[in-house]
Design a protein around this motif. Structure first.
Motif, mmCIF file in Angstrom:
data_model
loop_
_atom_site.group_PDB
_atom_site.id
_atom_site.type_symbol
_atom_site.label_atom_id
_atom_site.label_comp_id
_atom_site.label_asym_id
_atom_site.label_seq_id
_atom_site.Cartn_x
_atom_site.Cartn_y
_atom_site.Cartn_z
ATOM 1 N N VAL B 10 22.616 46.154 -5.097
ATOM 2 C CA VAL B 10 22.503 46.045 -3.640
ATOM 3 C C VAL B 10 22.293 47.422 -3.025
ATOM 4 C CG1 VAL B 10 23.814 45.516 -1.563
ATOM 5 C CG2 VAL B 10 23.841 43.942 -3.451
ATOM 6 N N PRO B 51 22.812 39.303 -1.221
ATOM 7 C CA PRO B 51 23.036 40.400 -0.280
ATOM 8 C C PRO B 51 21.958 41.470 -0.342
ATOM 9 C CG PRO B 51 24.566 40.515 -2.110
ATOM 10 C CD PRO B 51 23.840 39.231 -2.254
ATOM 11 N N LEU B 52 20.993 41.348 -1.260
ATOM 12 C CA LEU B 52 19.925 42.342 -1.360
ATOM 13 C C LEU B 52 19.133 42.421 -0.069
ATOM 14 C CD1 LEU B 52 18.091 42.019 -4.775
ATOM 15 C CD2 LEU B 52 19.788 43.665 -4.083
ATOM 16 N N VAL B 53 18.757 43.634 0.295
ATOM 17 C CA VAL B 53 17.927 43.810 1.477
ATOM 18 C C VAL B 53 16.557 44.263 1.002
ATOM 19 C CG1 VAL B 53 18.437 46.253 1.857
ATOM 20 C CG2 VAL B 53 17.935 44.775 3.796
#
Lengths: 129, 126
Positions: B10, B51-53
């Motif tokens: 992340v 939750p990765l952007v």
């Protein structure tokens, strides 16, 4: 010999909890610019244990017989209390997250120190012989 | 222990997104004098259930282009004006600062996770 083992279990839980918190803080920081993202947090370790935790060592903290033994419940995520959201709906405060990260680091160190001390007492950790 | 590798993933996705944002900011700054250039805007988005952007679509800012007065320029119209770019240097520099700050924050997170993970390894080793 069940006393030291309970200490290991508790220290292990504490370290795992710190790890979970850290993962969430990393997610919050990574999404500090994502529109509409709401900062989240999990309960502190004491609250986590008060609520029954999710391990046998949590029995140390149960004060009432009718508390549910939530061994299968994942740690509950809550919305972090922050100030005004940004115009794009984002509520992450990078400063708050940084402070939380420092706290988590210390919690993790403390847990590992307790664990290592337990090992020393048992005689598994030593210097060169 | 699973959380550590997840957290590192992340944090590095955050760094990559901020670096991408900074890249577009420098493109805007480089093209501040290019006639007809519209500044690029990078959007951030969260991957599904993760939750990765990541950076999403790059869009062009639709605000007015500045009219530059220069009769000698071959692009100048009858009144001596031509369309410049709509890049505001002040905005871009502020954006670059923000991107740097966010990048550093992600880097700190990555470093902290790495330290926690290696402290755990040390415990096993000793």
């Amino acid at each position: 010999m069940s006393e030291p083992l309970a200490v290991f279990e508790l220290a292990g839980r504490m370290a795992a909890h710190a790890g979970q918190r850290q993962a969430l803080v990393a997610a919050n920081v990574a999404n500090a610019d994502t529109p509409g993202y709401v900062a989240r947090q999990i309960a502190s370790f004491t609250d986590h244990m008060e609520a029954g935790g999710n391990s046998p060592a949590a029995t140390l903290k149960r004060t009432r017989a009718n508390h549910v033994h939530s061994s299968d419940l994942p740690t509950r995520m809550m919305v972090a209390e922050t100030g005004e959201p940004a115009p794009n709906g984002n509520t992450v405060s990078v400063e708050d997250q940084m402070l939380a990260a420092v706290d988590i680091g210390r919690e993790h160190n403390r847990a590992l120190a307790i664990y290592r001390h337990g090992l020393t007492i048992l005689g598994y950790v030593g210097g060169k012989r | 222990m699973m959380e550590f590798s997840e957290a590192m993933r992340v944090a590095s996705s955050g760094m990559k997104a901020q670096a991408n944002r900074l890249r577009h900011v420098s493109e805007n700054i480089a093209n501040v004098d290019t006639p007809g250039y519209r500044r690029k805007l990078v959007s951030f988005e969260q991957a599904m259930n993760d939750p990765l952007v990541r950076t999403g679509d790059v869009s062009l800012d639709q605000s007015e282009l500045t009219r530059v007065y220069d009769p000698a320029n071959p692009l100048a119209d009858g009144n001596g004006f031509y369309d410049g770019s709509n890049v505001n240097l002040l905005l871009e520099v502020a954006d670059a600062r923000e991107a740097s700050r966010s990048y550093e924050a992600n880097l700190k997170m990555f470093d902290q996770v790495r330290q926690m993970s290696s402290a755990l390894m040390d415990l096993l080793r000793s």
